[in-house]
Design a protein around this motif. Structure first.
Motif, mmCIF file in Angstrom:
data_model
loop_
_atom_site.group_PDB
_atom_site.id
_atom_site.type_symbol
_atom_site.label_atom_id
_atom_site.label_comp_id
_atom_site.label_asym_id
_atom_site.label_seq_id
_atom_site.Cartn_x
_atom_site.Cartn_y
_atom_site.Cartn_z
ATOM 1 N N ALA A 260 0.827 -1.210 0.000
ATOM 2 C CA ALA A 260 0.000 0.000 0.000
ATOM 3 C C ALA A 260 0.857 1.254 0.000
ATOM 4 O O ALA A 260 1.938 1.286 0.591
ATOM 5 C CB ALA A 260 -0.916 -0.001 1.220
ATOM 6 N N ASP A 261 0.358 2.301 -0.668
ATOM 7 C CA ASP A 261 1.054 3.579 -0.625
ATOM 8 C C ASP A 261 0.341 4.522 0.336
ATOM 9 O O ASP A 261 -0.757 4.239 0.815
ATOM 10 C CB ASP A 261 1.166 4.200 -2.016
ATOM 11 C CG ASP A 261 -0.186 4.410 -2.687
ATOM 12 O OD1 ASP A 261 -1.076 5.034 -2.061
ATOM 13 O OD2 ASP A 261 -0.360 3.972 -3.832
ATOM 14 N N LYS A 262 0.952 5.657 0.603
ATOM 15 C CA LYS A 262 0.460 6.568 1.628
ATOM 16 C C LYS A 262 -0.932 7.122 1.322
ATOM 17 O O LYS A 262 -1.680 7.462 2.237
ATOM 18 C CB LYS A 262 1.444 7.733 1.806
ATOM 19 C CG LYS A 262 2.745 7.359 2.490
ATOM 20 C CD LYS A 262 3.706 8.536 2.482
ATOM 21 C CE LYS A 262 4.975 8.244 3.245
ATOM 22 N NZ LYS A 262 4.805 8.289 4.690
ATOM 23 N N ASP A 263 -1.270 7.253 0.050
ATOM 24 C CA ASP A 263 -2.552 7.850 -0.333
ATOM 25 C C ASP A 263 -3.680 6.831 -0.451
ATOM 26 O O ASP A 263 -4.822 7.211 -0.700
ATOM 27 C CB ASP A 263 -2.410 8.590 -1.666
ATOM 28 C CG ASP A 263 -1.453 9.768 -1.561
ATOM 29 O OD1 ASP A 263 -1.440 10.407 -0.490
ATOM 30 O OD2 ASP A 263 -0.725 10.036 -2.540
ATOM 31 N N MET A 264 -3.374 5.554 -0.294
ATOM 32 C CA MET A 264 -4.392 4.527 -0.497
ATOM 33 C C MET A 264 -5.457 4.579 0.593
ATOM 34 O O MET A 264 -5.165 4.746 1.770
ATOM 35 C CB MET A 264 -3.749 3.132 -0.524
ATOM 36 C CG MET A 264 -4.725 2.015 -0.856
ATOM 37 S SD MET A 264 -3.921 0.392 -0.962
ATOM 38 C CE MET A 264 -3.020 0.569 -2.495
ATOM 39 N N THR A 305 7.480 0.448 -1.179
ATOM 40 C CA THR A 305 8.924 0.598 -1.335
ATOM 41 C C THR A 305 9.304 0.613 -2.813
ATOM 42 O O THR A 305 8.862 -0.238 -3.576
ATOM 43 C CB THR A 305 9.659 -0.559 -0.637
ATOM 44 O OG1 THR A 305 9.277 -0.581 0.741
ATOM 45 C CG2 THR A 305 11.156 -0.386 -0.720
ATOM 46 N N THR A 306 10.107 1.587 -3.215
ATOM 47 C CA THR A 306 10.576 1.643 -4.598
ATOM 48 C C THR A 306 11.959 1.021 -4.754
ATOM 49 O O THR A 306 12.382 0.717 -5.855
ATOM 50 C CB THR A 306 10.620 3.098 -5.091
ATOM 51 O OG1 THR A 306 11.453 3.863 -4.211
ATOM 52 C CG2 THR A 306 9.222 3.699 -5.117
ATOM 53 N N TYR A 307 12.677 0.892 -3.651
ATOM 54 C CA TYR A 307 13.978 0.245 -3.702
ATOM 55 C C TYR A 307 14.142 -0.613 -2.445
ATOM 56 O O TYR A 307 13.424 -0.466 -1.462
ATOM 57 C CB TYR A 307 15.109 1.273 -3.780
ATOM 58 C CG TYR A 307 15.289 2.068 -2.504
ATOM 59 C CD1 TYR A 307 16.163 1.637 -1.502
ATOM 60 C CD2 TYR A 307 14.579 3.238 -2.292
ATOM 61 C CE1 TYR A 307 16.317 2.342 -0.324
ATOM 62 C CE2 TYR A 307 14.734 3.960 -1.119
ATOM 63 C CZ TYR A 307 15.597 3.507 -0.143
ATOM 64 O OH TYR A 307 15.742 4.206 1.026
ATOM 65 N N GLY A 324 13.473 -7.643 0.683
ATOM 66 C CA GLY A 324 12.170 -7.628 0.025
ATOM 67 C C GLY A 324 11.874 -9.004 -0.512
ATOM 68 O O GLY A 324 12.761 -9.659 -1.092
ATOM 69 N N GLY A 325 10.646 -9.482 -0.297
ATOM 70 C CA GLY A 325 10.266 -10.813 -0.761
ATOM 71 C C GLY A 325 8.895 -10.790 -1.416
ATOM 72 O O GLY A 325 8.435 -9.752 -1.893
ATOM 73 N N TRP A 326 8.233 -11.939 -1.414
ATOM 74 C CA TRP A 326 6.973 -12.002 -2.144
ATOM 75 C C TRP A 326 5.858 -11.183 -1.500
ATOM 76 O O TRP A 326 4.871 -10.855 -2.149
ATOM 77 C CB TRP A 326 6.528 -13.441 -2.382
ATOM 78 C CG TRP A 326 6.461 -14.370 -1.212
ATOM 79 C CD1 TRP A 326 7.355 -15.342 -0.886
ATOM 80 C CD2 TRP A 326 5.413 -14.473 -0.234
ATOM 81 N NE1 TRP A 326 6.942 -16.021 0.237
ATOM 82 C CE2 TRP A 326 5.749 -15.517 0.655
ATOM 83 C CE3 TRP A 326 4.226 -13.785 -0.021
ATOM 84 C CZ2 TRP A 326 4.950 -15.875 1.730
ATOM 85 C CZ3 TRP A 326 3.421 -14.144 1.047
ATOM 86 C CH2 TRP A 326 3.781 -15.174 1.909
#
Length: 660
Positions: A260-264, A305-307, A324-326
């Motif tokens: 999820a992103d901050k605006d979701m 996360t973008t990286y 980072g995983g599945w």
């Protein structure tokens, strides 16, 4: 030494230290999977939900010390109440963000205050609540009723105040355990009531079976609750990417919350959960309550996360372990690019080096490299996904035969097939019963039958076609790809239709076709069109796939006599597609998928040749991916892995709806 500003100092002096306190995130996870011997409850995999949920919370900013876990023998009724009191009610402050999770069984119990339509309260089953009602010995006093849970949550909300936020996820149900008992279900059709109990109630005129009976008082923190299934449905478990049994809602929530992103909003999160569950539990309809249009936890999450950081370097392989995983969408076969720390515009720069994911668990992945690096160089890199692998085409199968010839033939096929594996905790079951071979899903849905008069070789061939369709539909249902270049979306536009004169009349507001949780519910015979939106700055070509409840896949756009090149939409354009659609059986959960790319998309030849027309000359990445999902001989020979695909090249937008 840093000095406080005059304004800050005055606030501190007037309001006290609490005014300076940062907003905190606190969680309580309750999981009961191993009930006492002799309790009557079946064992479930609730313990496997805990690391999934906990890791998802950690990714979104919860501190490990603020996530409290209560399992099995500690999760008695009084243990749960004490945990609420000690870990939540006494500790949280105004404006905090609280998460509550329950994984375990659910049960209905005699309504004790005549406020329920059906004469029964819904309840969660703590560790110390046996299954059966025994007059004079046990009558359900250790169940945690919906009113009791609602009161506990309201006390938390009162401490949080209007600026706080509470999210509850209940991975349990109050329905039956399945007629064939193929897969663990989190509930029972045995009510906590005497056998001769007769309903006598003055309750509400309509059932509200998933409600946690909030008091509705003002000055409480807003609350949203997600439930694993509708009140009259079973809540079955599923398998994660590592083959472990987990709760279907816990699995879907953990994946989508991690991404999820901050605006979701909660509504958008719930839509994504519904899409995931349409693949892993297609006969199950998750439910939601509360103010769904608010941002998740008031927007106070880390965001997608973008990286990913590099955690460890293994020179002997050589390989890197990344954070980072599945849970974050990284699967085996994904192509990872490694950039200098703090590289902002990786899209315009070449990576220093690349590697492919060779193994992935929930939160970490091992990336194989083609070159040996200095440890200092490797550990200082940022890892970024360049091409996503969209997972395996596979299914776990369990066979139960009386005839040895069938057992031998199916064992041979399973052992030689890269898309099938044996498992007692399976997704599909083949059983010999009533002079038939029956192909069943884990949630008791009959997919196919073959008379036992068929020879073994023919039975295997016929069953494999239905198994392949199941695997393909499951893969495509859950496929999500977001592209900034081609961000196409669509919405349903229902119409009143004059069948006598064959004329479309006025539009029907889509809200009239939605339930309280925003799920679109159509009836057989409903007619609608689609309104498309291109939010990007490039012309996009599109096609529309329909995945039916019975796993049949249809290409709706373009139609049989239409040209793919004609289906495009200009940047910034919104338009209604003239083609009308009418809802038809079978009933259940259906999915529409709008696929957008920079080139015309032609999937018809792939369908007609069952994936053999792979269109290698085409540069359209979705056509190649779609061909792989058909599991023809070529795909089966080279393995079950689908191709990787750069996410900027394709956009897949999905809408889940229910046919009633």
């Amino acid at each position: 030494m840093k000095h406080l500003s005059l304004h800050t100092l005055l606030v501190f002096l007037l309001l006290g230290p609490s005014a300076m306190r940062a907003q905190e995130k606190v969680a309580l996870i309750v999981a009961v999977g191993k009930y006492p011997a002799g309790s009557g409850w079946t064992e479930i995999n609730a313990a496997n939900d805990v690391p999934l949920v906990k890791n998802a919370l950690l990714k979104q900013g919860y501190a490990d010390g603020q996530i409290h876990v209560l399992e099995n023998e500690d999760a008695t009724k009084q243990g749960i109440i004490r945990a609420f009191q000690k870990q939540l009610i006494k500790r949280v402050k105004k404006g905090d963000l609280v998460y509550f999770h329950f994984s375990g069984h659910g049960q209905q119990v005699i309504d004790n205050n005549q406020d329920e339509f059906d004469g029964f309260d819904e309840a969660l089953v703590p560790y110390d609540s046996p299954l059966e009602y025994v007059e004079g010995k046990y009558t359900g006093e250790n169940l945690l009723r919906d009113e009791e849970l609602g009161q506990l949550l309201d006390k938390v909300r009162a401490k949080l105040g209007p600026t706080g936020n509470l999210l509850a996820v209940i991975d349990a149900c109050h329905s039956g355990t399945g007629t064939r008992g193929m897969s663990p279900a989190r509930g029972t059709d045995r009510k906590m009531a005497p056998k001769n109990y007769r309903i006598s109630t003055k309750g509400s005129a309509s059932p509200d079976l998933n409600s946690m009976e909030s008091s509705g008082e003002e000055n409480l923190a807003p609350m949203v609750a997600f439930f694993g299934a509708a009140p009259n449905q079973l809540n079955f478990e599923t398998r994660d990417e590592n083959g472990r049994g987990v709760g279907s809602l816990s699995y879907a929530f953990s994946k989508k919350f991690s991404e999820a992103d901050k605006d979701m909003t909660y509504q958008r999160l719930f839509d994504k959960i519904k899409l995931e569950m349409s693949a892993i539990a297609p006969r199950q309809q998750p439910q939601a309550e509360g103010l769904l249009n608010q941002q998740i936890l008031g927007g106070d999450i880390v965001g997608k996360t973008t990286y990913f950081r590099v955690l460890r370097y293994k020179e002997e392989d050589p390989s890197l372990v990344i954070e980072g995983g599945w849970l974050q969408g990284i699967k085996e076969g994904s192509l990872i690019g490694f950039y200098e720390n703090e590289t902002m515009e990786h899209g315009s720069e070449n990576p220093v080096f690349t590697g492919k994911v060779k193994r992935s668990n929930a939160i970490e992945s091992i990336v194989h490299l083609d070159t040996v690096l200095a440890r200092e160089t490797a550990l200082g890199m940022w890892a970024i996904v360049l091409e996503n692998s969209y997972g395996d085409l596979k299914a776990a199968l369990h066979c139960q035969f009386e005839t040895e010839a069938y057992q031998v033939a199916f064992d041979k096929k399973i052992n030689s097939s890269p898309v099938l594996e044996k498992s007692d905790d399976a997704e599909l079951f083949i059983v010999e019963k009533d002079q038939q071979l029956q192909l069943l899903t884990k949630d008791d849905h009959l997919l196919n039958t073959i008379p036992t008069t068929f020879p073994a070789s023919s039975a295997v061939s016929r069953m494999m076609e239905h198994i392949k369709s199941f695997i393909q539909a499951k893969f495509l249902r859950s496929l999500e790809v977001s592209s900034f270049e081609f961000p196409l979306e669509f919405e349903f536009v229902p119409y009143h239709f004059d069948r006598k004169n064959n004329v479309f009349k006025e539009e029907i507001p889509l809200a009239e076709k939605m339930d309280g949780a925003g799920t679109i519910c159509f009836k057989v015979g409903d007619i609608f069109k689609l309104r498309l939106h291109n939010w990007g700055d490039k012309t996009a070509y599109f096609t529309l796939l329909d995945i039916q409840p019975d796993n049949r896949i249809n290409i709706l756009i373009p139609g049989p006599n239409e040209t793919p090149a004609d289906f495009s939409i200009a940047p910034g354009e919104s338009k209604i597609i003239d083609t009308p659609f009418e809802i038809a059986p079978p009933i259940g959960t259906e999915v529409f998928k709008l696929i957008a790319t920079e080139q015309p998309i032609d999937l018809s030849s792939i369908v007609s040749t069952r994936g053999k027309a792979t269109r290698n000359a085409s540069s359209n990445p979705f056509e190649k991916l779609f061909a792989d999902t058909h599991l023809n001989d070529a795909v089966m020979t080279r393995g079950r892995r689908t191709m990787s695909m750069g996410s900027s090249k394709v956009n897949v937008f999905s809408q889940v709806f229910i046919i009633e």
